[in-house]
Design an enzyme around this catalytic site. Structure first.
Site: not given
Ligand SMILES: Cc1ncc(COP(=O)(O)O)c(C=O)c1O
Length: 388
Positions: A134, A219, A248
């Site tokens: 994700f 990520d 986050k």
């Molecule tokens: C690993 C990871 N990358 C990217 C995102 C996307 O972040 P955002 O919701 O701040 O766009 C998330 C959100 O859950 C995530 O868990």
């Protein structure tokens, strides 16, 4: 509360619980009826310092009274300090600020392609990404999110993403080629169900990226900032990525994202290549700097490790297994009852979420203490018992 909810004008793109939260303090949340909850979700691994941490409240208040926004045509002291804090914790490099995790990953994908393009490799455009990953909901980050159900009805998505199975080193070997601009991975797949990536796989990805001239993107949107009991999730594997994306926990509730780039690729993006109006404004950057300082001062990375161990062993008897590290844990129930358990937990005054049909995600603030861990485990036990 029911009246308020019935009158709401919010788009129904989220499945919301019929609860209106009003305030928070530390690990506790309070709803509009004054009911108290232990917050073991922390806004989905966001509120690392807990709610209303006095240092963060003061930083935001002071900065709001001083300067909110000036544009990226100029520097601000908080912007410089926040970038320095990130660089200090990642060993040098450069930082691009944005407003979310999705945007941080968009920036990383664009950077990887631009670096290849600048080096004359115009066909080096592919992004290798893992099944179950994700990376966000914008079109580019969604294309890199290998969960086909989330693509439905949104096509055409940007081309060039090459999906491979999680932990499949052979697939990595055949998919990382001279056409690969980057490999992107989460040290623990968060939204994918709290699924850790194998150390061997990450080490192989690191090596292949070096051999074949691709950029390795970690990520760390969900796993970074101490959440897994180390500052960064990739530290569990002893590798160093070229690009790290953050959001986050970076702002502990203040909306901010960032892309960190190793110095050797920092020239990829030059003036005018990429940007965002609100990125790295003084308000959020004052928060970012305070989050780093507070995590250090209160030794919250060590606390995340210790409390993670305690929580994992306390909840292990409630299901089939516990996945994850530090304070990013998934309790596997082995049956599709996670959603019912979450509802029962809310009734018992515990906030958690069902990251898939059979898994409960626990991601409390990094400030959580022993007594709160024990109390949460006992409320979760009651919730599981109520459902079984
Ligand atoms: C690993 C990871 N990358 C990217 C995102 C996307 O972040 P955002 O919701 O701040 O766009 C998330 C959100 O859950 C995530 O868990």
């Amino acid at each position: 509360v029911t009246d308020q909810i019935q009158r709401n004008y919010l788009l129904a793109n989220y499945g919301r619980h019929p609860i209106v939260f009003e305030r928070g303090q530390g690990v506790m949340l309070y709803d509009a009826d004054g009911k108290e909850y232990l917050d073991f979700l922390a806004g989905i691994a966001v509120c690392s310092l807990g709610h209303s941490h006095p240092a963060l409240v003061k930083a935001i208040q002071d900065q709001a009274a001083k300067l909110l926004h000036v544009s990226n045509y100029f520097y601000t002291a908080p912007g410089i300090a926040a970038a320095e804090a990130i660089a200090d914790h990642l060993g040098g490099g450069r930082v691009f600020f944005c407003n979310s995790g999705a945007e941080a990953n968009e920036a990383a994908i664009k950077l990887a392609r631009k670096v290849a393009w600048r080096n004359g490799h115009t066909d080096r455009v592919e992004i290798v990404s893992l099944e179950g990953s994700f990376h966000g909901r914008t079109l580019g980050s969604l294309a890199a999110t290998i969960q086909p159900a989330k693509w439905e009805g949104f096509g055409p998505l940007p081309a060039g993403v090459v999906p491979i199975a999680l932990n499949d080193i052979e697939a990595l070997r055949t998919s990382v080629t001279a056409r690969t601009a980057a490999v992107i991975f989460e040290p623990i797949q968060g939204e994918g169900g709290i699924r850790p990536v194998d150390e061997d796989f990450v080490v192989a990805a690191r090596k292949l990226c070096w051999e074949r001239g691709a950029i390795l993107i970690a990520d760390e949107v969900q796993t970074g900032m101490g959440r897994t009991g180390k500052w960064w999730g990739f530290e569990h594997f002893g590798v160093r990525p070229d690009v790290v994306t953050l959001a986050k926990g970076l702002g502990s509730g203040v909306p901010v994202g960032a892309m960190w780039v190793d110095e050797s690729f920092a020239d990829g993006l030059r003036p005018g290549d990429h940007g965002t109006t609100f990125g790295g404004g003084p308000l959020v950057c004052a928060a970012v700097k305070t989050v780093f300082d507070t995590i250090e001062r209160e030794r919250l990375v060590d606390n995340a490790f210790a409390m993670g161990e305690r929580l994992a062993s306390a909840i292990a008897p409630l299901g089939e297994s516990v996945r994850g590290k530090g304070l990013l844990l998934g309790l596997e129930l082995g049956r599709p009852i996670a959603s019912a358990v979450v509802k029962a937990a809310l009734e018992h005054g515990l906030v958690v979420n069902d990251v898939n049909a059979s898994t409960i995600r626990l991601a409390p603030p990094l400030i959580v203490a022993e007594a709160e861990v024990d109390e949460a485990a006992s409320r979760l036990k009651a919730a599981v018992a109520a459902v079984s």
